[in-house]
Design a protein around this motif. Structure first.
Motif, PDB file in Angstrom:
ATOM      1  N   ASP A 163       3.138  -6.220   4.068  1.00  0.00           N
ATOM      2  CA  ASP A 163       2.867  -5.128   5.005  1.00  0.00           C
ATOM      3  C   ASP A 163       2.982  -5.616   6.443  1.00  0.00           C
ATOM      4  O   ASP A 163       2.326  -5.093   7.334  1.00  0.00           O
ATOM      5  CB  ASP A 163       1.459  -4.572   4.734  1.00  0.00           C
ATOM      6  N   ASP A 197       6.170   1.150   6.658  1.00  0.00           N
ATOM      7  CA  ASP A 197       4.734   0.801   6.563  1.00  0.00           C
ATOM      8  C   ASP A 197       4.070   1.738   5.570  1.00  0.00           C
ATOM      9  O   ASP A 197       3.574   2.764   5.953  1.00  0.00           O
ATOM     10  CB  ASP A 197       4.086   0.898   7.945  1.00  0.00           C
ATOM     11  N   ASP A 198       4.075   1.462   4.301  1.00  0.00           N
ATOM     12  CA  ASP A 198       4.531   0.206   3.751  1.00  0.00           C
ATOM     13  C   ASP A 198       5.386   0.443   2.506  1.00  0.00           C
ATOM     14  O   ASP A 198       5.634  -0.447   1.721  1.00  0.00           O
ATOM     15  CB  ASP A 198       3.276  -0.633   3.418  1.00  0.00           C
ATOM     16  N   HIS A 232       0.828  -1.209   0.000  1.00  0.00           N
ATOM     17  CA  HIS A 232       0.000   0.000   0.000  1.00  0.00           C
ATOM     18  C   HIS A 232       0.855   1.249   0.000  1.00  0.00           C
ATOM     19  O   HIS A 232       1.925   1.300   0.601  1.00  0.00           O
ATOM     20  CB  HIS A 232      -1.032   0.010   1.130  1.00  0.00           C
ATOM     21  N   GLU A 276      -5.233   1.491   2.591  1.00  0.00           N
ATOM     22  CA  GLU A 276      -4.995   0.488   3.645  1.00  0.00           C
ATOM     23  C   GLU A 276      -5.090   1.126   5.023  1.00  0.00           C
ATOM     24  O   GLU A 276      -5.614   0.533   5.949  1.00  0.00           O
ATOM     25  CB  GLU A 276      -3.620  -0.168   3.450  1.00  0.00           C
ATOM     26  N   GLU A 277      -4.558   2.345   5.137  1.00  0.00           N
ATOM     27  CA  GLU A 277      -4.507   2.967   6.463  1.00  0.00           C
ATOM     28  C   GLU A 277      -5.878   3.465   6.936  1.00  0.00           C
ATOM     29  O   GLU A 277      -6.022   3.954   8.054  1.00  0.00           O
ATOM     30  CB  GLU A 277      -3.479   4.114   6.480  1.00  0.00           C
TER      31      GLU A 277
HETATM   32 ZN   LIG Z   1       0.636  -0.863   6.446  1.00  0.00          ZN
END
Ligand SMILES: [Zn+2]
Length: 458
Positions: free
Chosen positions: A177, A116-117, A84, A150-151
């Motif tokens: 991730d 991340d990431d 991501h 994703e976050e």
């Molecule tokens: Zn992540």
């Protein structure tokens, strides 16, 4: 090949730093343009790298995904790589160097998203580059999918899976991730705890009443709420039931993860003089990854502004329950609801309302040629195979991939290590880990290409 993979680390850091300067914070609508700018830049780089069909895909109401592929090895398996691009916010955090200005200190690259990431998938770009530059081809087919929500819990990823199934169809998936137990021990994530939320409301009176005139005779909803919630946990504060009968394999050294008191003390920010909870004969990792936990998120207990000598009509709390992998949501809900609603003070009415949705607890058994291939790649690059680990938190995209593609080998790895402080100030990436992971990926493609058949049309 190994030399080339090692010498490309500087170029990987430069590319990574370029991406990290774009504040692609997905939870902030004002940063949506930055997310799209990053997606466009990454897409152009994938094309320049030699990947085919590099494209930005957008669904209405969603932030974009970037996809690309290299499918020129008919008969070889197709490996999907997921990562991501989006970042957690940095508001209110105090950083040593600015969060969107990548800075190297003591062998680590500091920036929001470094590990991340962005570092996770950039490691794949440079493994691909190494193969293409040295041999002009890859040892397996590759598909790349980079998400940008994703976050915020991947709210649209399943829509992308439905809208563009060809982006995801593959023989094995590498989801980059996740974390490593240390910079010298690579981790393979095989379980997640899920999360459920309940609102508990205790009601006993039709009006607030004088606590002197009626205290001791009428039920107090405040102490009632606290008493009922306290019944859920033992003296250590751990949920009493339902517990999980953890398999004997936990007693073997394979589960002997480096999770000592010092790591827990630092990681959990324990105040001086405070100890980790006693483990009562179980490995610490079992309590973190394989058993449920409960937390009070909010209450409506009287605050200082509402202070008065009175018994109140009702009180409520929101409880968060981390569901252990292997537990059934309905069983967890039933047990907790039963404890909260049985023998209430004075028969006070207790209502337990569970938020909709599944917990997303996930338990995976990594077996078969893909994992043997991954271990061989890690042994070559790290000198040891992957250590199976769990995650105490819930990662929606993992639960989603598990649900949709659980029949495929899912290799959950990454570049995060215990000092990364993902989502916090001074997030960082260990440059030695990045270097080893690029090399691992170089070997991983070859090992997977040799070990797996092609089950699907690329
Ligand atoms: Zn992540």
């Amino acid at each position: 090949m190994a030399d080339a993979a090692k010498t490309c680390v500087d170029a990987a850091l430069a590319a990574l730093s370029g991406y990290l300067r774009i504040p692609a914070i997905s939870c902030d609508p004002e940063r949506a343009d930055d997310v799209r700018r990053l997606a466009g830049a990454v897409c152009a780089d994938l094309r320049a790298l030699g990947l085919d069909n590099a494209r930005v895909i957008e669904l209405p109401g969603a932030l974009p995904v970037v996809a690309a592929e290299w499918l020129r090895q008919p008969g070889k398996p197709t490996v999907l790589i997921y990562g991501h691009m989006d970042l957690q916010p940095v508001k209110g955090e105090i950083w040593t160097s600015p969060p969107h200005e990548p800075t190297v200190r003591n062998g680590r690259l500091y920036a929001r998203g470094a590990a991340d990431d962005m570092g996770g998938w950039v490691s794949h770009l440079f493994a691909i580059k190494t193969w293409l530059e040295l041999t002009g081809e890859l040892p397996c087919n590759i598909k790349l999918i980079l998400e940008s929500e994703e976050e915020i819990g991947s709210p649209n990823l399943e829509r992308y899976m439905d809208a563009a199934p060809e982006v995801f169809s593959s023989d094995a998936m590498v989801l980059t991730d996740c974390e490593n137990p240390s910079t010298s021990i690579p981790g393979l994530t095989t379980s997640l705890r899920g999360i459920l939320e309940a609102t508990v409301t205790v009601s006993a009176l039709t009006a607030d009443i004088h606590s002197g005139l009626w205290g001791g005779m009428a039920p107090d909803v405040s102490t009632g709420l606290m008493t009922l919630v306290a019944r859920l946990v033992d003296d250590d504060g751990r949920l009493r039931e339902p517990r999980v009968a953890v398999p004997l394999s936990w007693q073997t050294p394979a589960w002997d993860v480096p999770l000592d008191t010092k790591v827990i003390r630092e990681g959990a920010h324990l105040a001086p003089g405070v100890d980790p909870l006693p483990c009562r004969g179980h490995p610490p990792a079992e309590h973190l990854w394989r058993q449920p936990a409960i937390t009070v998120l909010t209450t409506t207990l009287p605050t200082a502004e509402r202070k008065k000598n009175a018994l109140r009509q009702s009180a409520s709390a929101i409880l968060s329950v981390r569901v252990a992998p292997g537990q059934v949501d309905a069983v967890v809900k039933e047990a907790i609801t039963r404890v909260l609603t049985t023998n209430t003070p004075g028969g006070a009415k207790v209502e337990v309302k569970w938020a909709a949705g599944e917990s997303g607890a996930w338990l995976y058994s990594p077996q078969g040629p893909a994992f043997e291939a991954a271990d061989r790649a890690y042994v070559r690059a790290w000198g040891r195979p992957l250590l199976q680990i769990g995650v105490g938190g819930s990662i929606p995209f993992v639960a989603l991939f598990g649900r949709r593609f659980g029949d495929l080998p899912l290799i959950l790895n990454g570049v995060i290590d215990p000092l990364t402080t993902a989502h916090g100030p001074d997030e960082s990436l260990d440059i030695g880990v990045l270097s080893k992971v690029i090399l691992t990926n170089v070997y991983l493609y070859a090992e997977l290409g040799a070990a797996l058949g092609s089950r699907r049309d690329p």
